[in-house]
Motif scaffolding. Structure first.
Motif, PDB file in Angstrom:
ATOM      1  N   MET A   1       0.833  -1.199   0.000  1.00 46.12           N
ATOM      2  CA  MET A   1       0.000   0.000   0.000  1.00 46.12           C
ATOM      3  C   MET A   1       0.873   1.257   0.000  1.00 46.12           C
ATOM      4  SD  MET A   1      -3.475   0.351   2.055  1.00 46.12           S
ATOM      5  CE  MET A   1      -3.141   0.616   3.751  1.00 46.12           C
ATOM      6  N   LEU A   2       2.221   1.054   0.002  1.00 48.19           N
ATOM      7  CA  LEU A   2       3.069   2.207   0.266  1.00 48.19           C
ATOM      8  C   LEU A   2       3.491   2.974  -0.976  1.00 48.19           C
ATOM      9  CD1 LEU A   2       5.308   0.933   3.156  1.00 48.19           C
ATOM     10  CD2 LEU A   2       3.569   2.709   3.225  1.00 48.19           C
ATOM     11  N   ASN A   3       3.715   2.261  -2.086  1.00 47.03           N
ATOM     12  CA  ASN A   3       4.289   3.000  -3.206  1.00 47.03           C
ATOM     13  C   ASN A   3       3.490   2.750  -4.468  1.00 47.03           C
ATOM     14  OD1 ASN A   3       4.921   0.350  -3.593  1.00 47.03           O
ATOM     15  ND2 ASN A   3       7.031   0.584  -2.934  1.00 47.03           N
ATOM     16  N   LYS A   4       4.084   3.060  -5.617  1.00 45.08           N
ATOM     17  CA  LYS A   4       3.456   2.733  -6.901  1.00 45.08           C
ATOM     18  C   LYS A   4       2.181   3.507  -7.163  1.00 45.08           C
ATOM     19  CE  LYS A   4       5.251  -1.110  -9.102  1.00 45.08           C
ATOM     20  NZ  LYS A   4       5.080  -1.584 -10.470  1.00 45.08           N
ATOM     21  N   THR A   5       1.930   4.568  -6.415  1.00 44.98           N
ATOM     22  CA  THR A   5       0.654   5.251  -6.622  1.00 44.98           C
ATOM     23  C   THR A   5       0.788   6.446  -7.549  1.00 44.98           C
ATOM     24  OG1 THR A   5       1.050   6.459  -4.594  1.00 44.98           O
ATOM     25  CG2 THR A   5      -0.426   4.568  -4.464  1.00 44.98           C
ATOM     26  N   ALA A   6       2.014   6.682  -8.073  1.00 51.80           N
ATOM     27  CA  ALA A   6       2.250   7.913  -8.831  1.00 51.80           C
ATOM     28  C   ALA A   6       1.325   8.055 -10.046  1.00 51.80           C
ATOM     29  CB  ALA A   6       3.698   7.975  -9.268  1.00 51.80           C
ATOM     30  N   HIS A   7       1.019   6.925 -10.704  1.00 55.07           N
ATOM     31  CA  HIS A   7       0.206   7.025 -11.914  1.00 55.07           C
ATOM     32  C   HIS A   7      -1.282   7.197 -11.609  1.00 55.07           C
ATOM     33  CE1 HIS A   7      -0.403   2.893 -10.731  1.00 55.07           C
ATOM     34  NE2 HIS A   7      -1.516   2.935 -11.421  1.00 55.07           N
ATOM     35  N   LEU A   8      -1.652   7.077 -10.346  1.00 52.56           N
ATOM     36  CA  LEU A   8      -3.073   7.160  -9.988  1.00 52.56           C
ATOM     37  C   LEU A   8      -3.621   8.572 -10.166  1.00 52.56           C
ATOM     38  CD1 LEU A   8      -3.510   5.148  -6.689  1.00 52.56           C
ATOM     39  CD2 LEU A   8      -4.411   4.601  -8.934  1.00 52.56           C
ATOM     40  N   SER A   9      -4.926   8.651 -10.365  1.00 54.84           N
ATOM     41  CA  SER A   9      -5.550   9.971 -10.425  1.00 54.84           C
ATOM     42  C   SER A   9      -5.422  10.623  -9.047  1.00 54.84           C
ATOM     43  CB  SER A   9      -7.024   9.818 -10.793  1.00 54.84           C
ATOM     44  OG  SER A   9      -7.693   9.150  -9.750  1.00 54.84           O
ATOM     45  N   PRO A  10      -5.414  11.986  -8.996  1.00 48.91           N
ATOM     46  CA  PRO A  10      -5.242  12.669  -7.705  1.00 48.91           C
ATOM     47  C   PRO A  10      -6.269  12.193  -6.671  1.00 48.91           C
ATOM     48  CG  PRO A  10      -5.286  14.252  -9.511  1.00 48.91           C
ATOM     49  CD  PRO A  10      -5.548  12.916 -10.122  1.00 48.91           C
ATOM     50  N   SER A  11      -7.480  11.935  -7.136  1.00 51.08           N
ATOM     51  CA  SER A  11      -8.526  11.522  -6.212  1.00 51.08           C
ATOM     52  C   SER A  11      -8.165  10.182  -5.563  1.00 51.08           C
ATOM     53  CB  SER A  11      -9.843  11.413  -6.973  1.00 51.08           C
ATOM     54  OG  SER A  11     -10.903  11.202  -6.108  1.00 51.08           O
ATOM     55  N   LYS A  12      -7.668   9.253  -6.363  1.00 53.31           N
ATOM     56  CA  LYS A  12      -7.336   7.928  -5.822  1.00 53.31           C
ATOM     57  C   LYS A  12      -6.081   7.982  -4.951  1.00 53.31           C
ATOM     58  CE  LYS A  12      -9.931   5.252  -9.083  1.00 53.31           C
ATOM     59  NZ  LYS A  12     -10.444   3.901  -9.158  1.00 53.31           N
ATOM     60  N   GLN A  13      -5.158   8.892  -5.298  1.00 51.71           N
ATOM     61  CA  GLN A  13      -3.979   9.036  -4.424  1.00 51.71           C
ATOM     62  C   GLN A  13      -4.399   9.484  -3.039  1.00 51.71           C
ATOM     63  OE1 GLN A  13      -0.748  11.391  -5.906  1.00 51.71           O
ATOM     64  NE2 GLN A  13      -0.832  10.421  -7.914  1.00 51.71           N
ATOM     65  N   LEU A  14      -5.319  10.435  -3.016  1.00 51.00           N
ATOM     66  CA  LEU A  14      -5.796  10.919  -1.723  1.00 51.00           C
ATOM     67  C   LEU A  14      -6.526   9.797  -0.982  1.00 51.00           C
ATOM     68  CD1 LEU A  14      -6.001  13.320   0.154  1.00 51.00           C
ATOM     69  CD2 LEU A  14      -8.038  14.069  -1.061  1.00 51.00           C
ATOM     70  N   ALA A  15      -7.275   9.002  -1.739  1.00 54.39           N
ATOM     71  CA  ALA A  15      -7.976   7.863  -1.128  1.00 54.39           C
ATOM     72  C   ALA A  15      -6.977   6.964  -0.410  1.00 54.39           C
ATOM     73  CB  ALA A  15      -8.724   7.067  -2.197  1.00 54.39           C
ATOM     74  N   MET A  16      -5.842   6.691  -1.060  1.00 55.60           N
ATOM     75  CA  MET A  16      -4.852   5.804  -0.449  1.00 55.60           C
ATOM     76  C   MET A  16      -4.288   6.418   0.831  1.00 55.60           C
ATOM     77  SD  MET A  16      -5.167   3.214  -2.278  1.00 55.60           S
ATOM     78  CE  MET A  16      -3.917   2.034  -1.777  1.00 55.60           C
ATOM     79  N   ASN A  17      -4.123   7.747   0.842  1.00 54.15           N
ATOM     80  CA  ASN A  17      -3.662   8.392   2.080  1.00 54.15           C
ATOM     81  C   ASN A  17      -4.659   8.174   3.215  1.00 54.15           C
ATOM     82  OD1 ASN A  17      -1.226   9.372   1.346  1.00 54.15           O
ATOM     83  ND2 ASN A  17      -1.981  11.406   0.741  1.00 54.15           N
ATOM     84  N   TYR A  18      -5.920   8.354   2.904  1.00 48.13           N
ATOM     85  CA  TYR A  18      -6.943   8.134   3.941  1.00 48.13           C
ATOM     86  C   TYR A  18      -6.912   6.682   4.424  1.00 48.13           C
ATOM     87  CZ  TYR A  18      -9.255  12.664   4.071  1.00 48.13           C
ATOM     88  OH  TYR A  18      -9.542  13.991   4.281  1.00 48.13           O
ATOM     89  N   PHE A  19      -6.718   5.743   3.493  1.00 46.96           N
ATOM     90  CA  PHE A  19      -6.682   4.334   3.886  1.00 46.96           C
ATOM     91  C   PHE A  19      -5.488   4.046   4.796  1.00 46.96           C
ATOM     92  CE2 PHE A  19      -9.103   2.944  -0.188  1.00 46.96           C
ATOM     93  CZ  PHE A  19     -10.307   3.110   0.468  1.00 46.96           C
ATOM     94  N   ARG A  20      -4.341   4.680   4.500  1.00 49.48           N
ATOM     95  CA  ARG A  20      -3.146   4.418   5.321  1.00 49.48           C
ATOM     96  C   ARG A  20      -3.383   4.817   6.771  1.00 49.48           C
ATOM     97  NH1 ARG A  20      -0.366   6.886   0.620  1.00 49.48           N
ATOM     98  NH2 ARG A  20       0.224   5.080  -0.610  1.00 49.48           N
ATOM     99  N   VAL A  21      -3.945   6.017   6.962  1.00 51.17           N
ATOM    100  CA  VAL A  21      -4.193   6.453   8.340  1.00 51.17           C
ATOM    101  C   VAL A  21      -5.243   5.543   8.983  1.00 51.17           C
ATOM    102  CG1 VAL A  21      -4.947   8.354   9.822  1.00 51.17           C
ATOM    103  CG2 VAL A  21      -3.585   8.828   7.779  1.00 51.17           C
ATOM    104  N   ALA A  22      -6.251   5.152   8.189  1.00 52.01           N
ATOM    105  CA  ALA A  22      -7.308   4.303   8.739  1.00 52.01           C
ATOM    106  C   ALA A  22      -6.732   3.009   9.302  1.00 52.01           C
ATOM    107  CB  ALA A  22      -8.349   3.991   7.656  1.00 52.01           C
TER     108      ALA A  22
END
Ligand code: HEM
Ligand code: HEM
Ligand SMILES: [Fe+2]
Length: 477
Positions: A1-22
């Protein structure tokens, strides 16, 4: 869940941040749960360092906050897919809001851990703890949360207005307004404890039994579209039916919390009738998932295409959600919802059994499922197959929580028989019942099953961190 998110849309990148804290907060919730469980067995454990009341408060507030994080994450995850817009309106503010919220949560946790309680003055409500179960954040943080949620809502609302308007998104946008609005009912303060409780229940009950349920309905609909390629008309038709039923029973079902807090007696009938109807929409949700799955799988097999499932772990968690929601909220809720029963079970370990099974079954499960969808997107995978770790995670966590709920049900049963029915519910009766073997053994089993749950959580984190890489390598090969 930590890397490889660069190609994601900004919305999905933010989603992953929320998931990490969760997921971090979920871990904290479980650790403090284990502490509180130990304090049931050894009341002196961490006494005056992290008392029962403090550890319990952190346990259940972490629960609510990680779920809100994962819910916001899920919305940012589905937003581009449903609206067709990669970069939501006001994305810069949305990102800022994430950091502000996370900083605020960190400060609140530090205050909860090190300052814990204050004098009975206004300043304590503002800066230390508001003292409302599940929503203990101090007033300054409350206001901050409202601001952050408004920004989040603006992101979602204006993106929705600009993009395509699917049924799923329409329900999501309308329902989110209700979720956010209800939070306000837990923010004002009255000196009268009955009145205070009256409003407080609006947040907790109208969240978990109405608006959050509609929310998971939209998540299930979205997940089924993606995971088994279900037909949009079918999942959206189910969604509308569920919305109708959930609001029909959930809003007046609120009466089951008004039995004994000093509100007028007509709530007995209203609460009994409408809360008894609450399991009905939960059956519908259950049928919804299984029906769609069976239908799509049947078509796939008829065409000789094998499994229709594009994300194994998500499908497993969504199915567990359908079962768990019905069992934990529907069945365990119905058990004690009639006033004739509730007069004996009120506030016993039975309530805790229901609370654990319902929060887990209805919410934890599907939110974990959404995290796996996020992983699939992050690595751009066509298919995400369950690994050994995914299976261990879902098995141990589900088995552990179910085991805890069974143990607490037994403890509650003993309390009802001995403390309430036999000894008349007095002060001494409370302690007598808690020292009998059925009760003590049940508490030991709860702790053992809590450890099982925690081991499952370790597998979950390990899987989330590694499954993407493993599958990406497999897909390339
Ligand atoms: C996912 C949905 C649900 C969740 C997460 C949930 C969770 C909870 C929790 C945590 C409590 C304890 C509150 C406290 O601290 O005092 C509670 C109480 C209660 N719930 Fe639910 N619940 C859900 C759905 C339902 C449903 C559908 C019913 C009825 C059919 C129900 C019936 C009750 C009753 C009667 C109480 C009061 C128990 C008492 O008097 O001690 N719940 N619920
Ligand atoms: C490591 C596993 C866990 C342990 C050992 C544990 C233990 C506990 C304990 C001892 C309490 C206090 C009960 C009381 O006041 O008498 C509690 C409350 C609670 N826990 Fe957990 N817990 C665990 C995991 C979970 C999970 C996974 C969830 C939901 C997803 C959850 C939701 C709750 C809720 C809603 C309450 C408040 C219940 C009420 O007031 O009736 N816990 N837990
Ligand atoms: Fe309720």
């Amino acid at each position: 869940m930590l890397n490889k998110t660069a190609h994601l849309s900004p919305s999905k990148q933010l989603a992953m941040n929320y998931f990490r804290v969760a997921i971090v907060l979920f871990g904290a919730q479980l650790l403090f749960g284990l502490v509180v469980g130990l304090q049931y067995l050894f009341p002196g454990f961490l006494y005056e360092i992290v008392d029962f009341s403090v550890a319990r408060m952190i346990h259940i507030n972490a629960l609510v906050v990680w779920m809100l994080y994962a819910m916001i994450g899920s919305v940012y995850l589905m937003l581009p897919d449903e609206t067709g817009i990669e970069k939501p309106v006001g994305m810069g503010l949305g990102k800022l809001a994430f950091w502000v919220l996370t900083a605020a949560v960190a400060v609140v946790v530090v205050v909860f851990l090190f300052i814990q309680v204050g004098p009975g003055k206004e300043s304590s409500i503002w800066f230390i703890n508001e003292g409302r179960e599940y929503l203990e954040a101090p007033r300054w943080a409350d206001i901050g949360i409202v601001v952050v949620v408004l920004i989040f809502y603006a992101n979602v609302f204006f993106t929705y207005m600009k993009g395509q308007k699917t049924g799923i998104m329409t329900v999501m946008v309308a329902n989110l307004l209700a979720v956010a609005g209800l939070y306000l009912a837990g923010m004002f303060f009255t000196d009268n404890i009955s009145m205070d409780q009256y409003w407080w229940w609006w947040v907790i009950h109208l969240w978990v039994e109405a608006t959050w349920e509609v929310f998971v309905g939209t998540l299930a609909a979205y997940a089924l579209l993606r995971v088994i390629g279900a037909k949009r008309e079918i999942v959206e038709m189910w969604l509308w039916i569920e919305v109708l039923m959930l609001f029909g029973s959930g809003i007046l079902g609120l009466g089951h919390h008004y039995f004994w807090i000093g509100t007028p007696e007509y709530w007995w009938e209203i609460g009994a009738l409408f809360s008894s109807l609450e399991p009905v929409p939960l059956v519908a949700m259950f049928v919804h998932v299984l029906y769609d799955w069976g239908k799509e799988q049947g078509e796939h097999e008829a065409e000789g295409k094998g499994s229709s499932i594009k994300n194994g772990p998500t499908m497993a968690w969504v199915t567990t959600n359908a079962f768990g929601n019905f069992l934990g909220a529907g069945i365990w809720g119905f058990f004690h919802t009639l006033p004739q029963v509730n007069i004996y079970t009120h506030g016993s370990q039975f309530t805790a059994a229901h609370g654990h099974l319902a929060f887990f079954g209805a919410y934890a499960t599907i939110l974990i499922g959404m995290m796996y969808l996020g992983i699939q997107d992050s690595y751009g995978l066509k298919k995400l197959k369950a690994t050994f770790k995914s299976k261990m995670a879902i098995f141990l966590i589900t088995f552990g929580v179910l085991g805890m709920a069974v143990a607490l049900t037994i403890a509650g049963y003993e309390q009802v028989l001995v403390e309430r029915a036999e000894l008349g519910a007095g002060w001494q009766a409370f302690f007598t019942a808690q020292n009998l073997p059925w009760y003590v053994q049940a508490q030991v089993w709860r702790e053992i099953m809590g450890v099982v749950t925690f081991v499952g959580f370790v597998y979950l984190v390990w899987d989330l961190l590694t499954i993407g890489k493993v599958e990406a390598a497999a897909e390339e090969a």
